[in-house]
Design a protein around this motif. Structure first.
Motif, PDB file in Angstrom:
ATOM      1  N   VAL A 153       0.683  -1.283   0.117  1.00  0.00           N
ATOM      2  CA  VAL A 153      -0.178  -0.032   0.044  1.00  0.00           C
ATOM      3  C   VAL A 153       0.710   1.158  -0.058  1.00  0.00           C
ATOM      4  O   VAL A 153       1.863   1.394   0.769  1.00  0.00           O
ATOM      5  N   VAL A 198      -1.601  -1.745  -4.001  1.00  0.00           N
ATOM      6  CA  VAL A 198      -2.721  -0.687  -3.817  1.00  0.00           C
ATOM      7  C   VAL A 198      -1.883   0.691  -3.789  1.00  0.00           C
ATOM      8  O   VAL A 198      -1.560   1.059  -2.664  1.00  0.00           O
ATOM      9  N   ASP A 222      -1.186   4.576  -4.275  1.00  0.00           N
ATOM     10  CA  ASP A 222      -1.889   5.861  -4.411  1.00  0.00           C
ATOM     11  C   ASP A 222      -3.116   6.248  -3.607  1.00  0.00           C
ATOM     12  O   ASP A 222      -4.263   6.564  -4.080  1.00  0.00           O
ATOM     13  N   VAL A 223      -3.120   5.617  -2.264  1.00  0.00           N
ATOM     14  CA  VAL A 223      -4.344   5.824  -1.418  1.00  0.00           C
ATOM     15  C   VAL A 223      -3.950   6.722  -0.131  1.00  0.00           C
ATOM     16  O   VAL A 223      -4.319   6.369   0.957  1.00  0.00           O
ATOM     17  N   ARG A 280     -10.124   7.102  -0.846  1.00  0.00           N
ATOM     18  CA  ARG A 280      -9.328   6.220  -1.690  1.00  0.00           C
ATOM     19  C   ARG A 280      -9.000   4.843  -0.809  1.00  0.00           C
ATOM     20  O   ARG A 280      -9.022   3.706  -1.432  1.00  0.00           O
ATOM     21  N   LEU A 281      -8.487   5.090   0.330  1.00  0.00           N
ATOM     22  CA  LEU A 281      -8.302   4.015   1.251  1.00  0.00           C
ATOM     23  C   LEU A 281      -9.369   3.132   1.624  1.00  0.00           C
ATOM     24  O   LEU A 281      -9.412   2.244   1.827  1.00  0.00           O
ATOM     25  N   ASP A 313     -12.009   2.801   0.279  1.00  0.00           N
ATOM     26  CA  ASP A 313     -12.671   1.884  -0.779  1.00  0.00           C
ATOM     27  C   ASP A 313     -12.023   0.795  -1.149  1.00  0.00           C
ATOM     28  O   ASP A 313     -12.512  -0.286  -1.057  1.00  0.00           O
ATOM     29  N   ARG A 314     -10.821   0.747  -0.422  1.00  0.00           N
ATOM     30  CA  ARG A 314     -10.121  -0.470  -0.461  1.00  0.00           C
ATOM     31  C   ARG A 314      -9.860  -1.268   0.738  1.00  0.00           C
ATOM     32  O   ARG A 314      -9.477  -2.332   1.119  1.00  0.00           O
TER      33      ARG A 314
END
Length: 238
Positions: A99, A126, A128-129, A136-137, A139-140
């Motif tokens: 990440v 993963v 660019d979060v 963005r994070l 969402d993952r």
């Protein structure tokens, strides 16, 4: 017993028995070495028909190698790593995620990915979060909660490892990077922030040490897959 095969350069004593001893092969830290030393190490590996991993190999060092050696290496300029020999089949257990807070952290993440791949362990990327866009994070998050090892790369204030460690149950390894400007230049702020994390159990490598993060994940993988080896080594040490 150590491998007694001689090295061709007088300044080199390669640890051929490290894989059998600790489960990790010796990697060659190339950046501080001379072209002659690097070429000798690669030449020995080619003659012995064994694989080899080189880290922090600059493009200038790679281009200074003999043509036969350059053509035999899989060189990645982003990670500054080179691999001699074929990669082993890639295992997906334990589940590992890489990440990164931003695109600028890609070099350290690429180094980790290459070291894991060299050792036969696949990883989910993963990118660019960073926390400046926390959605963005989040969402993952479902994906990351399935991972047994989450390696987090972040510069500047390095807030991302703490946030990730507050969301997932797996092992979290923080890699502070030298990305940033002003007081963040060089990565010391990121290192201090990761070490001072209020999230419990975050492991922290040195600045930009993607290689070290990969080795920590590989030790975890080996211990989880071969607990009998740990007991055997304890008996041997008594």
């Amino acid at each position: 017993m150590p491998d007694a095969r001689p090295d061709s350069h007088p300044d080199v004593t390669f640890d051929r028995g490290r894989q059998a001893r600790i489960g990790l092969e010796e990697a060659v830290l190339a950046e501080p070495k001379t072209p002659e030393q690097i070429a000798a190490i690669i030449g020995d590996a080619m003659r012995e028909e064994r694989r080899l991993l080189l880290t922090r190999l600059t493009l200038a060092q790679y281009e200074a190698l003999p043509p036969q050696q350059r053509s035999a290496l899989d060189y990645c300029a982003l990670s500054r790593s080179a691999i001699l020999g074929a990669l082993p089949p890639q295992k997906t257990t334990p589940r590992v995620a890489l990440v990164s807070a931003g695109t600028s952290d890609a070099a350290a993440a690429a180094e980790t990915r290459r070291v894991l791949a060299y050792s036969g362990l696949a990883a989910t990327q993963v990118p660019d979060v960073g926390v400046a866009g926390l959605w963005r994070l989040l969402d993952r998050e479902p994906l990351l909660r399935e991972m047994q090892v989450v390696i987090v790369f972040a510069g500047m204030d390095a807030a991302l490892p703490s946030v990730v460690a507050g969301l997932v149950p797996g092992l979290v390894i923080a890699v502070p990077t030298s990305v940033g400007y002003g007081v963040a230049t060089g990565g010391r702020v990121a290192l201090d922030a990761a070490l001072a994390s209020c999230a419990p159990g975050v492991l922290v490598t040195n600045i930009d040490n993607g290689y070290g993060a990969a080795c920590a994940a590989l030790r975890f993988a080996h211990a989880a897959a071969h607990p009998e080896d740990i007991h055997a080594k304890k008996k041997e040490s008594r």
